[in-house]
Design an enzyme around this catalytic site. Structure first.
Site, PDB file in Angstrom:
ATOM      1  N   GLY A  13      23.501 -19.490  -7.946  1.00 41.80           N
ATOM      2  CA  GLY A  13      22.146 -19.950  -7.631  1.00 41.80           C
ATOM      3  C   GLY A  13      22.195 -21.368  -7.098  1.00 41.80           C
ATOM      4  O   GLY A  13      23.070 -21.715  -6.297  1.00 41.80           O
ATOM      5  N   GLY A  16      25.608 -22.873  -8.559  1.00 42.75           N
ATOM      6  CA  GLY A  16      26.762 -22.064  -8.172  1.00 42.75           C
ATOM      7  C   GLY A  16      26.942 -22.008  -6.664  1.00 42.75           C
ATOM      8  O   GLY A  16      28.084 -22.071  -6.168  1.00 42.75           O
ATOM      9  N   GLY A  17      25.843 -21.908  -5.937  1.00 40.54           N
ATOM     10  CA  GLY A  17      25.935 -21.862  -4.473  1.00 40.54           C
ATOM     11  C   GLY A  17      26.582 -23.131  -3.933  1.00 40.54           C
ATOM     12  O   GLY A  17      27.441 -23.085  -3.033  1.00 40.54           O
ATOM     13  N   ARG A  46      23.588 -11.339 -10.362  1.00 39.62           N
ATOM     14  CA  ARG A  46      22.769 -10.220 -10.824  1.00 39.62           C
ATOM     15  C   ARG A  46      22.390  -9.303  -9.662  1.00 39.62           C
ATOM     16  O   ARG A  46      22.388  -8.104  -9.771  1.00 39.62           O
ATOM     17  CB  ARG A  46      21.500 -10.802 -11.447  1.00 39.62           C
ATOM     18  CG  ARG A  46      21.046 -10.195 -12.705  1.00 39.62           C
ATOM     19  CD  ARG A  46      19.912 -10.994 -13.285  1.00 39.62           C
ATOM     20  NE  ARG A  46      19.498 -12.107 -12.423  1.00 39.62           N
ATOM     21  CZ  ARG A  46      18.541 -12.963 -12.714  1.00 39.62           C
ATOM     22  NH1 ARG A  46      17.866 -12.835 -13.816  1.00 39.62           N
ATOM     23  NH2 ARG A  46      18.220 -13.943 -11.893  1.00 39.62           N
ATOM     24  N   ASP A 200      14.457 -29.040 -22.970  1.00 39.06           N
ATOM     25  CA  ASP A 200      15.609 -29.391 -22.132  1.00 39.06           C
ATOM     26  C   ASP A 200      16.210 -30.726 -22.594  1.00 39.06           C
ATOM     27  O   ASP A 200      17.423 -30.839 -22.789  1.00 39.06           O
ATOM     28  CB  ASP A 200      15.132 -29.472 -20.670  1.00 39.06           C
ATOM     29  CG  ASP A 200      16.211 -29.962 -19.727  1.00 39.06           C
ATOM     30  OD1 ASP A 200      17.011 -29.135 -19.266  1.00 39.06           O
ATOM     31  OD2 ASP A 200      16.249 -31.179 -19.453  1.00 39.06           O
ATOM     32  N   LYS A 204      19.981 -31.698 -24.453  1.00 39.10           N
ATOM     33  CA  LYS A 204      20.872 -32.758 -23.951  1.00 39.10           C
ATOM     34  C   LYS A 204      21.111 -33.815 -25.027  1.00 39.10           C
ATOM     35  O   LYS A 204      22.228 -34.324 -25.173  1.00 39.10           O
ATOM     36  CB  LYS A 204      20.262 -33.374 -22.697  1.00 39.10           C
ATOM     37  CG  LYS A 204      20.237 -32.393 -21.525  1.00 39.10           C
ATOM     38  CD  LYS A 204      19.346 -32.889 -20.403  1.00 39.10           C
ATOM     39  CE  LYS A 204      19.374 -31.950 -19.209  1.00 39.10           C
ATOM     40  NZ  LYS A 204      18.332 -32.274 -18.208  1.00 39.10           N
TER      41      LYS A 204
HETATM   42  N1  LIG Z   1      19.567 -26.618 -11.105  1.00 44.08           N
HETATM   43  C1  LIG Z   1      19.920 -27.813 -11.541  1.00 44.08           C
HETATM   44  O1  LIG Z   1      19.555 -28.840 -10.970  1.00 44.08           O
HETATM   45  C2  LIG Z   1      20.789 -27.941 -12.777  1.00 44.08           C
HETATM   46  C3  LIG Z   1      21.163 -29.228 -13.214  1.00 44.08           C
HETATM   47  C4  LIG Z   1      21.997 -29.345 -14.325  1.00 44.08           C
HETATM   48  C5  LIG Z   1      22.413 -28.215 -14.990  1.00 44.08           C
HETATM   49  N2  LIG Z   1      21.995 -26.986 -14.560  1.00 44.08           N
HETATM   50  C6  LIG Z   1      22.456 -25.820 -15.293  1.00 44.08           C
HETATM   51  O2  LIG Z   1      23.231 -25.008 -14.432  1.00 44.08           O
HETATM   52  C7  LIG Z   1      23.072 -23.637 -14.775  1.00 44.08           C
HETATM   53  C8  LIG Z   1      22.635 -22.854 -13.553  1.00 44.08           C
HETATM   54  O3  LIG Z   1      21.424 -23.361 -13.080  1.00 44.08           O
HETATM   55  P1  LIG Z   1      20.840 -22.949 -11.645  1.00 44.08           P
HETATM   56  O4  LIG Z   1      19.692 -23.848 -11.395  1.00 44.08           O
HETATM   57  O5  LIG Z   1      21.924 -22.868 -10.645  1.00 44.08           O
HETATM   58  O6  LIG Z   1      20.291 -21.477 -11.960  1.00 44.08           O
HETATM   59  P2  LIG Z   1      19.804 -20.376 -10.909  1.00 44.08           P
HETATM   60  O7  LIG Z   1      19.528 -21.000  -9.580  1.00 44.08           O
HETATM   61  O8  LIG Z   1      18.712 -19.623 -11.577  1.00 44.08           O
HETATM   62  O9  LIG Z   1      21.069 -19.424 -10.752  1.00 44.08           O
HETATM   63  C9  LIG Z   1      21.507 -18.570 -11.775  1.00 44.08           C
HETATM   64  C10 LIG Z   1      22.565 -17.629 -11.206  1.00 44.08           C
HETATM   65  O10 LIG Z   1      23.056 -16.819 -12.262  1.00 44.08           O
HETATM   66  C11 LIG Z   1      23.065 -15.466 -11.833  1.00 44.08           C
HETATM   67  N3  LIG Z   1      22.885 -14.591 -12.990  1.00 44.08           N
HETATM   68  C12 LIG Z   1      21.825 -14.505 -13.817  1.00 44.08           C
HETATM   69  N4  LIG Z   1      22.045 -13.594 -14.769  1.00 44.08           N
HETATM   70  C13 LIG Z   1      23.280 -13.080 -14.528  1.00 44.08           C
HETATM   71  C14 LIG Z   1      24.081 -12.096 -15.145  1.00 44.08           C
HETATM   72  N5  LIG Z   1      23.639 -11.446 -16.218  1.00 44.08           N
HETATM   73  N6  LIG Z   1      25.312 -11.828 -14.621  1.00 44.08           N
HETATM   74  C15 LIG Z   1      25.759 -12.486 -13.528  1.00 44.08           C
HETATM   75  N7  LIG Z   1      25.033 -13.441 -12.902  1.00 44.08           N
HETATM   76  C16 LIG Z   1      23.819 -13.722 -13.394  1.00 44.08           C
HETATM   77  C17 LIG Z   1      21.936 -15.345 -10.854  1.00 44.08           C
HETATM   78  O11 LIG Z   1      22.172 -14.221 -10.016  1.00 44.08           O
HETATM   79  P3  LIG Z   1      21.156 -13.813  -8.840  1.00 44.08           P
HETATM   80  O12 LIG Z   1      21.263 -14.942  -7.852  1.00 44.08           O
HETATM   81  O13 LIG Z   1      21.697 -12.580  -8.297  1.00 44.08           O
HETATM   82  O14 LIG Z   1      19.818 -13.722  -9.476  1.00 44.08           O
HETATM   83  C18 LIG Z   1      22.044 -16.697 -10.132  1.00 44.08           C
HETATM   84  O15 LIG Z   1      22.968 -16.602  -9.081  1.00 44.08           O
HETATM   85  C19 LIG Z   1      22.089 -23.628 -15.965  1.00 44.08           C
HETATM   86  O16 LIG Z   1      22.797 -23.638 -17.171  1.00 44.08           O
HETATM   87  C20 LIG Z   1      21.338 -24.915 -15.789  1.00 44.08           C
HETATM   88  O17 LIG Z   1      20.811 -25.405 -17.000  1.00 44.08           O
HETATM   89  C21 LIG Z   1      21.212 -26.822 -13.474  1.00 44.08           C
END
Ligand SMILES: NC(=O)c1ccc[n+]([C@@H]2O[C@H](COP(=O)([O-])OP(=O)(O)OC[C@H]3O[C@@H](n4cnc5c(N)ncnc54)[C@H](OP(=O)(O)O)[C@@H]3O)[C@@H](O)[C@H]2O)c1
Length: 430
Positions: A13, A16-17, A46, A200, A204
């Site tokens: 997401g 990860g992207g 997913r 959140d 932390k």
């Molecule tokens: N976003 C931020 O700025 C940020 C900052 C600090 C920390 N984080 C942490 O980083 C992590 C990811 O955040 P994000 O914002 O990148 O989340 P996100 O954009 O919602 O991405 C989540 C990813 O996980 C995949 N996923 C969900 N359930 C799954 C499963 N059961 N099996 C396999 N893949 C699955 C989703 O697949 P699909 O794409 O196919 O739905 C998506 O690719 C979290 O723990 C978050 O707290 C994020």
């Protein structure tokens, strides 16, 4: 050419992207820094149809199958949430793979068990990205300050709430109005509960306290209050005493008759505008650390977003990859100090209280008596206006939170008090 280290990427997401792209773009530098090429062996998501950017042969929905594959050396978990992330990380560790995660919710709930599993398996578990995004913070706490005694960690660790509070201060808007603007601009999620109610930040805070004080602290040990009750009046009152309102995560080592303990809390507080954290505006994060020998340190930067967070993930990935190349695992954090957590009721804090009072002789003395009855000492008191619109603004000295709460409850019952218009804790006043 040495064989590459192969990485399973769980989640593609926002974070990860960016990780996937940066691993590809920086392949040559990563190989040079690690001593072996680092390549992505597979990407678990997913909904594969939503990921045209990922080479089809890498995509899978079988995350468990991916982490336990023999040709996978390292696992990056950026799915988020408790399950299936926990089971996947456990399976990875048991299969001998080092893990990098950005998952604050999971580490704050289950960090102790996951660390124990990693130590037993002789693998690394790193999670720099889980607190304050791009800002190098956990490694400085864990390594650079490992020879010091940390007294206090105070941070703005949630960008959404900091954006909302910053806008309230800049425009005079109320909470709902500022939240609506934050949602519109993409700073707040459609369901903002985790941010505005402090979940959140509490996760932390638990991670920071665990590392800073070498003790096991979980999210449930953290006293948590969000910002939805902060009013435009609170923000205006703060400005009147040279303060600004911030949602703070406060982790401190406190002494007491029964020995030292750790107090961890997340709540909105007034801080003086001259405090380094007061200048942290918009969606930025900053963390202020006070250590015995080092003194005061400040860490500042982008606390979220795909690329900033991916920077922290890649830093960890390089660290665990280097360890793997060296045939070792780094030393994990320990909870040897075993400091107990102190309940908020016993934690010393200061309050700013604003009261609408009847302007009759003796009202100030009656109010002051109520504070004294609860053994709360008053630092400053100011009376504004007179007649029906008289306001008393009181700042207390430090007192146990329970005594302050009891004082406020008693004030609300006093006939001379027409209303308690603002109650906020105050931090950083001398
Ligand atoms: N976003 C931020 O700025 C940020 C900052 C600090 C920390 N984080 C942490 O980083 C992590 C990811 O955040 P994000 O914002 O990148 O989340 P996100 O954009 O919602 O991405 C989540 C990813 O996980 C995949 N996923 C969900 N359930 C799954 C499963 N059961 N099996 C396999 N893949 C699955 C989703 O697949 P699909 O794409 O196919 O739905 C998506 O690719 C979290 O723990 C978050 O707290 C994020």
């Amino acid at each position: 050419m040495t064989a590459p280290l192969r990485v399973a990427l769980l989640g593609c997401g926002t974070v990860g992207g960016a990780v996937l792209r940066l691993v590809g773009e920086q392949a040559a530098d990563l190989a040079a820094r690690v001593g072996r090429p680092v390549e992505v062996a597979g990407v678990a998501v997913r909904r594969p149809d939503r990921h045209p950017e990922v080479p089809a042969e890498l995509l899978t929905t079988d995350a468990l199958g991916l982490v336990t594959r023999d040709d996978v050396d390292l696992v990056v978990e950026v799915i988020g949430g408790i399950e299936p992330a926990r089971s996947l990380i456990q399976a990875a560790i048991e299969a001998g793979k080092s893990v990098v995660s950005a998952n604050k919710a999971l580490l704050a709930e289950d960090g102790v068990a996951l660390h124990a599993a990693a130590a037993k398996a002789g693998v690394d578990l790193y999670y720099e990205a889980s607190v304050a995004g791009a800002i190098p913070l956990l490694r400085p706490l864990r390594e650079s300050l490992a020879g010091d005694q940390i007294r206090r960690v105070v941070g703005i660790v949630n960008g959404t709430t900091n954006y909302i509070l910053s806008r309230m201060a800049e425009t005079g808007a109320g909470f709902s109005e500022a939240l609506a603007e934050a949602t519109e601009l993409g700073y707040a999620e459609a369901d903002p509960t985790a941010d505005v109610d402090g979940f959140d930040a509490a996760a932390k805070a638990a991670i920071l306290a665990s590392l800073a004080f070498h003790s096991a602290v979980t999210a449930s040990d953290v006293h948590r209050e969000g910002i939805s009750a902060v009013t435009a009046t609170d923000v205006a009152r703060a400005a009147e005493i040279g303060c600004t309102v911030k949602l703070l995560a406060i982790c401190e080592r406190v002494g007491g008759p029964d020995g030292e303990s750790v107090a961890v809390r997340v709540h909105p507080a007034m801080i003086p505008t001259g405090h380094p954290l007061a200048a942290v505006g918009g969606a930025f994060n900053a963390v202020f650390v006070e250590a015995e020998a080092a003194g005061q340190l400040m860490f500042y930067g982008q606390g979220a977003g795909g690329e900033p967070t991916a920077s922290a993930v890649l830093g960890d990935l390089v660290a665990v990859a280097r360890n793997r190349v060296a045939g070792a695992a780094g030393a994990g954090p320990t909870a040897y100090a075993e400091l107990p957590t102190r309940p908020i009721a016993e934690t010393p804090t200061r309050y700013h209280v604003s009261l609408d009072v009847a302007d009759v002789p003796g009202v100030l003395a009656t109010v002051a008596t109520e504070f004294a009855r609860h053994e709360v000492s008053i630092a400053t008191v100011r009376q504004d206006g007179h007649g029906d619109a008289a306001t008393l603004v009181i700042v207390t000295h430090s007192a146990p939170d329970a005594a302050l709460s009891a004082t406020i409850a008693a004030l609300r019952e006093m006939p001379a008090v027409r209303g308690v218009t603002s109650v906020l804790r105050v931090e950083g006043l001398s």
